[in-house]
Design an enzyme around this catalytic site. Sequence first.
Site, mmCIF file in Angstrom:
data_model
loop_
_atom_site.group_PDB
_atom_site.id
_atom_site.type_symbol
_atom_site.label_atom_id
_atom_site.label_comp_id
_atom_site.label_asym_id
_atom_site.label_seq_id
_atom_site.Cartn_x
_atom_site.Cartn_y
_atom_site.Cartn_z
ATOM 1 N N GLY A 17 2.922 -12.705 -6.892
ATOM 2 C CA GLY A 17 1.298 -12.568 -6.536
ATOM 3 C C GLY A 17 0.549 -12.055 -7.126
ATOM 4 N N GLY A 21 -5.657 -10.405 -8.575
ATOM 5 C CA GLY A 21 -5.852 -9.046 -7.949
ATOM 6 C C GLY A 21 -5.169 -7.331 -9.721
ATOM 7 N N ASP A 68 6.470 -20.055 -2.515
ATOM 8 C CA ASP A 68 6.115 -18.754 -1.272
ATOM 9 C C ASP A 68 7.526 -17.714 -0.973
ATOM 10 O OD1 ASP A 68 5.840 -18.111 0.997
ATOM 11 O OD2 ASP A 68 5.067 -19.893 1.981
ATOM 12 N N TYR A 149 0.518 4.364 3.549
ATOM 13 C CA TYR A 149 0.054 4.450 5.415
ATOM 14 C C TYR A 149 1.801 3.998 5.480
ATOM 15 C CZ TYR A 149 -1.417 -0.693 4.762
ATOM 16 O OH TYR A 149 -2.384 -2.147 4.281
ATOM 17 N N GLY A 191 -3.963 4.389 -3.708
ATOM 18 C CA GLY A 191 -5.351 4.382 -2.532
ATOM 19 C C GLY A 191 -6.210 2.980 -3.088
HETATM 20 C C1 HXC Z 1 -5.969 -11.950 13.720
HETATM 21 C C2 HXC Z 1 -5.604 -13.086 11.681
HETATM 22 C C3 HXC Z 1 -5.913 -12.929 11.330
HETATM 23 C C4 HXC Z 1 -7.207 -11.478 11.108
HETATM 24 C C5 HXC Z 1 -5.007 -14.285 10.516
HETATM 25 N N1 HXC Z 1 -4.721 -14.488 11.454
HETATM 26 N N2 HXC Z 1 -5.960 -13.058 9.649
HETATM 27 N N3 HXC Z 1 -4.903 -12.443 13.135
HETATM 28 N N4 HXC Z 1 -7.053 -10.883 12.382
HETATM 29 N N5 HXC Z 1 -8.286 -11.404 10.201
HETATM 30 C C6 HXC Z 1 -3.668 -14.978 11.790
HETATM 31 C C7 HXC Z 1 -4.061 -16.044 12.393
HETATM 32 O O1 HXC Z 1 -4.364 -16.833 13.464
HETATM 33 C C8 HXC Z 1 -2.692 -16.792 12.552
HETATM 34 O O2 HXC Z 1 -1.964 -16.319 13.584
HETATM 35 C C9 HXC Z 1 -1.840 -16.005 11.670
HETATM 36 O O3 HXC Z 1 -2.546 -15.203 11.759
HETATM 37 C C10 HXC Z 1 -1.187 -16.880 10.422
HETATM 38 O O4 HXC Z 1 -2.350 -17.304 9.597
HETATM 39 P P1 HXC Z 1 -2.504 -18.552 8.538
HETATM 40 O O5 HXC Z 1 -4.314 -17.961 8.167
HETATM 41 O O6 HXC Z 1 -2.307 -19.490 9.848
HETATM 42 O O7 HXC Z 1 -1.643 -17.384 7.337
HETATM 43 P P2 HXC Z 1 -1.564 -18.160 6.269
HETATM 44 O O8 HXC Z 1 -1.755 -18.989 5.550
HETATM 45 O O9 HXC Z 1 0.452 -17.799 5.794
HETATM 46 O O10 HXC Z 1 -1.845 -17.006 5.721
HETATM 47 C C11 HXC Z 1 -1.382 -15.649 5.647
HETATM 48 C C12 HXC Z 1 -2.389 -14.421 5.583
HETATM 49 C C13 HXC Z 1 -3.804 -14.120 4.634
HETATM 50 C C14 HXC Z 1 -1.410 -12.840 5.478
HETATM 51 C C15 HXC Z 1 -2.612 -14.593 7.133
HETATM 52 O O11 HXC Z 1 -4.156 -13.105 5.182
HETATM 53 C C16 HXC Z 1 -3.199 -14.352 3.813
HETATM 54 O O12 HXC Z 1 -2.805 -15.913 2.724
HETATM 55 N N6 HXC Z 1 -3.076 -13.097 2.783
HETATM 56 C C17 HXC Z 1 -3.413 -13.435 1.118
HETATM 57 C C18 HXC Z 1 -3.775 -12.738 0.436
HETATM 58 C C19 HXC Z 1 -3.249 -10.259 0.819
HETATM 59 O O13 HXC Z 1 -3.231 -10.395 2.375
HETATM 60 N N7 HXC Z 1 -3.974 -9.998 0.269
HETATM 61 C C20 HXC Z 1 -4.452 -8.582 0.881
HETATM 62 C C21 HXC Z 1 -3.386 -7.864 0.362
HETATM 63 S S1 HXC Z 1 -3.879 -6.070 0.105
HETATM 64 P P3 HXC Z 1 -1.984 -17.945 15.256
HETATM 65 O O14 HXC Z 1 -1.425 -17.238 16.225
HETATM 66 O O15 HXC Z 1 -3.491 -17.875 15.489
HETATM 67 O O16 HXC Z 1 -1.125 -19.314 14.543
HETATM 68 C C22 HXC Z 1 -3.177 -4.651 0.734
HETATM 69 C C23 HXC Z 1 -3.122 -3.028 0.908
HETATM 70 C C24 HXC Z 1 -4.221 -2.757 1.527
HETATM 71 O O17 HXC Z 1 -2.116 -5.470 1.587
HETATM 72 C C25 HXC Z 1 -4.753 -1.283 1.015
HETATM 73 C C26 HXC Z 1 -6.096 -1.882 0.587
HETATM 74 C C27 HXC Z 1 -6.797 -0.711 0.679
HETATM 75 P P1 NAP Z 2 -4.152 -9.591 -3.398
HETATM 76 O O1 NAP Z 2 -5.007 -10.746 -4.533
HETATM 77 O O2 NAP Z 2 -5.190 -11.082 -2.507
HETATM 78 O O3 NAP Z 2 -2.750 -10.289 -4.422
HETATM 79 C C1 NAP Z 2 -2.463 -10.708 -3.166
HETATM 80 C C2 NAP Z 2 -1.179 -11.659 -4.406
HETATM 81 O O4 NAP Z 2 -0.247 -12.221 -3.010
HETATM 82 C C3 NAP Z 2 -1.674 -13.281 -4.320
HETATM 83 O O5 NAP Z 2 -1.316 -13.607 -5.838
HETATM 84 C C4 NAP Z 2 -1.542 -14.094 -3.497
HETATM 85 O O6 NAP Z 2 -1.109 -14.734 -4.105
HETATM 86 C C5 NAP Z 2 0.356 -13.514 -3.244
HETATM 87 N N1 NAP Z 2 0.968 -14.044 -2.493
HETATM 88 C C6 NAP Z 2 0.458 -14.283 -0.897
HETATM 89 N N2 NAP Z 2 1.360 -14.614 0.088
HETATM 90 C C7 NAP Z 2 2.545 -14.724 -0.934
HETATM 91 C C8 NAP Z 2 3.199 -15.361 -0.287
HETATM 92 N N3 NAP Z 2 3.753 -15.709 0.961
HETATM 93 N N4 NAP Z 2 4.198 -16.186 -1.208
HETATM 94 C C9 NAP Z 2 3.582 -15.931 -2.828
HETATM 95 N N5 NAP Z 2 3.032 -14.895 -2.838
HETATM 96 C C10 NAP Z 2 1.803 -14.661 -1.845
HETATM 97 O O7 NAP Z 2 -4.761 -8.382 -3.507
HETATM 98 P P2 NAP Z 2 -4.339 -7.261 -4.257
HETATM 99 O O8 NAP Z 2 -5.021 -6.348 -3.778
HETATM 100 O O9 NAP Z 2 -4.114 -7.760 -5.470
HETATM 101 O O10 NAP Z 2 -2.905 -6.865 -3.920
HETATM 102 C C11 NAP Z 2 -1.696 -6.432 -4.499
HETATM 103 C C12 NAP Z 2 -0.798 -6.061 -3.953
HETATM 104 O O11 NAP Z 2 -0.718 -4.288 -3.866
HETATM 105 C C13 NAP Z 2 -0.046 -5.749 -2.718
HETATM 106 O O12 NAP Z 2 1.401 -5.568 -2.011
HETATM 107 C C14 NAP Z 2 -1.139 -4.534 -1.942
HETATM 108 O O13 NAP Z 2 -0.236 -4.660 -0.340
HETATM 109 C C15 NAP Z 2 -1.298 -3.510 -2.382
HETATM 110 N N6 NAP Z 2 -2.156 -3.008 -2.351
HETATM 111 C C16 NAP Z 2 -3.114 -2.888 -2.575
HETATM 112 C C17 NAP Z 2 -4.407 -2.066 -2.365
HETATM 113 C C18 NAP Z 2 -6.056 -2.194 -3.517
HETATM 114 O O14 NAP Z 2 -6.933 -0.873 -2.816
HETATM 115 N N7 NAP Z 2 -5.855 -3.325 -3.431
HETATM 116 C C19 NAP Z 2 -3.949 -1.714 -2.528
HETATM 117 C C20 NAP Z 2 -2.338 -0.831 -1.825
HETATM 118 C C21 NAP Z 2 -1.844 -1.606 -2.044
HETATM 119 P P3 NAP Z 2 -1.307 -16.729 -3.182
HETATM 120 O O15 NAP Z 2 -2.001 -16.808 -2.071
HETATM 121 O O16 NAP Z 2 -1.794 -18.043 -4.257
HETATM 122 O O17 NAP Z 2 -0.064 -16.955 -2.530
#
Ligand code: HXC
Ligand code: NAP
Length: 280
Positions: A17, A21, A68, A149, A191
């Site tokens: 990833g 970010g 992936d 968490y 955080g």
């Molecule tokens: C309910 C949801 C949803 C939502 C997706 N889904 N978003 N359900 N509420 N907001 C459901 C969809 O309806 C689908 O189910 C299933 O999840 C898979 O969704 P897809 O879009 O088909 O999946 P995909 O394209 O593989 O995407 C994966 C993803 C997406 C996790 C859903 O958000 C993603 O690509 N995320 C990558 C980046 C990311 O999440 N970054 C944040 C990390 S931050 P159904 O049954 O309808 O098919 C972090 C730290 C947190 O982790 C702390 C911060 C302070």
């Molecule tokens: P982000 O920019 O959305 O980063 C997530 C990265 O993961 C993207 O580059 C995404 O690229 C990649 N990714 C997602 N699904 C993947 C898959 N199936 N295979 C390969 N790569 C995948 O979010 P971020 O905030 O920088 O988060 C980075 C890390 O920090 C995460 O572990 C998150 O839980 C952690 N974290 C973040 C925060 C915060 O405040 N931002 C706080 C606590 C922890 P593609 O979509 O192109 O695959």
Amino acid sequence: MTFSKDLLAGQRILITGGGTGIGKSIARHFLQLGAEIVICGRREQVLADTAAELMGETGGRVLFKTCDVRDAAQVEALLDWIWAEAPLTGLINNAAGNFIAQSEGLSPRAVDAVLGIVLHGSAYMTLGCGKRWLAAGARGNVLSIITTYAWTGSAYVVPSAMAKAGVLAMTRSLAVEWGGRGIRLNAIAPGPFPTAGAWERLVPKPEMAAAFEAKNPMRRAGRHEELTNLAAFLMSDAVGYINGEVVTIDGGEWLQGAGQFNFVGEHMSDADWQALRTRK
Ligand code: HXC
Ligand code: NAP
């Protein structure tokens, strides 16, 4: 520059990833400290743009390849491709999937999406690197980006909490199993560090971003350079005796009130939840 410019010289580190970010910020800092970087993610153009930008900025070398991390065969193919040129010295498990949702509405696919990326992806990557290091008698270093968490739990991000707890358990378990064979594993629990990927899925309203700052003892979000300094320190030989540890960098947030997303229910109406579910 906080550290000497050769702190990570000779290191070759894969950041999952790393195209966006926090992963991208870590990549930039590690390049400034002399490491060679490999980034992976699902979107090729994002990776290519980041690699070009960071190489231009730092003069370092960035390799990239789509992968992936939910797919064990793709992880193996990526690691074979990397090792064919030269072994890694380190791995950052940073890729994640996450969104806030009312848990009773989560579908099995939604649960699998998050667990697949965070739990399975981190396991495939760590085991894939570990077996290669062990076979070669080489040293290795794994750092996983988790969350506070992982140990407190949190409402509205339940699959993420389950997955991050698993990554923490993996870190502590393998630190013991592999520590005597030259491989150390640690984690960082950040955080709030604003990124586009996290904020669009987890902090959809400006007042929620403000609430994050208000409930933090330091009254602000984290700065990326604070996190990347910590990551560099943990990946360096300067702290080679830290193994199996999780270092929190959250301004004291979780001590003030555990469960990072417990507060969001009061900001979200039924219509808000529905809008998030259907947003693409
Ligand atoms: C309910 C949801 C949803 C939502 C997706 N889904 N978003 N359900 N509420 N907001 C459901 C969809 O309806 C689908 O189910 C299933 O999840 C898979 O969704 P897809 O879009 O088909 O999946 P995909 O394209 O593989 O995407 C994966 C993803 C997406 C996790 C859903 O958000 C993603 O690509 N995320 C990558 C980046 C990311 O999440 N970054 C944040 C990390 S931050 P159904 O049954 O309808 O098919 C972090 C730290 C947190 O982790 C702390 C911060 C302070
Ligand atoms: P982000 O920019 O959305 O980063 C997530 C990265 O993961 C993207 O580059 C995404 O690229 C990649 N990714 C997602 N699904 C993947 C898959 N199936 N295979 C390969 N790569 C995948 O979010 P971020 O905030 O920088 O988060 C980075 C890390 O920090 C995460 O572990 C998150 O839980 C952690 N974290 C973040 C925060 C915060 O405040 N931002 C706080 C606590 C922890 P593609 O979509 O192109 O695959």
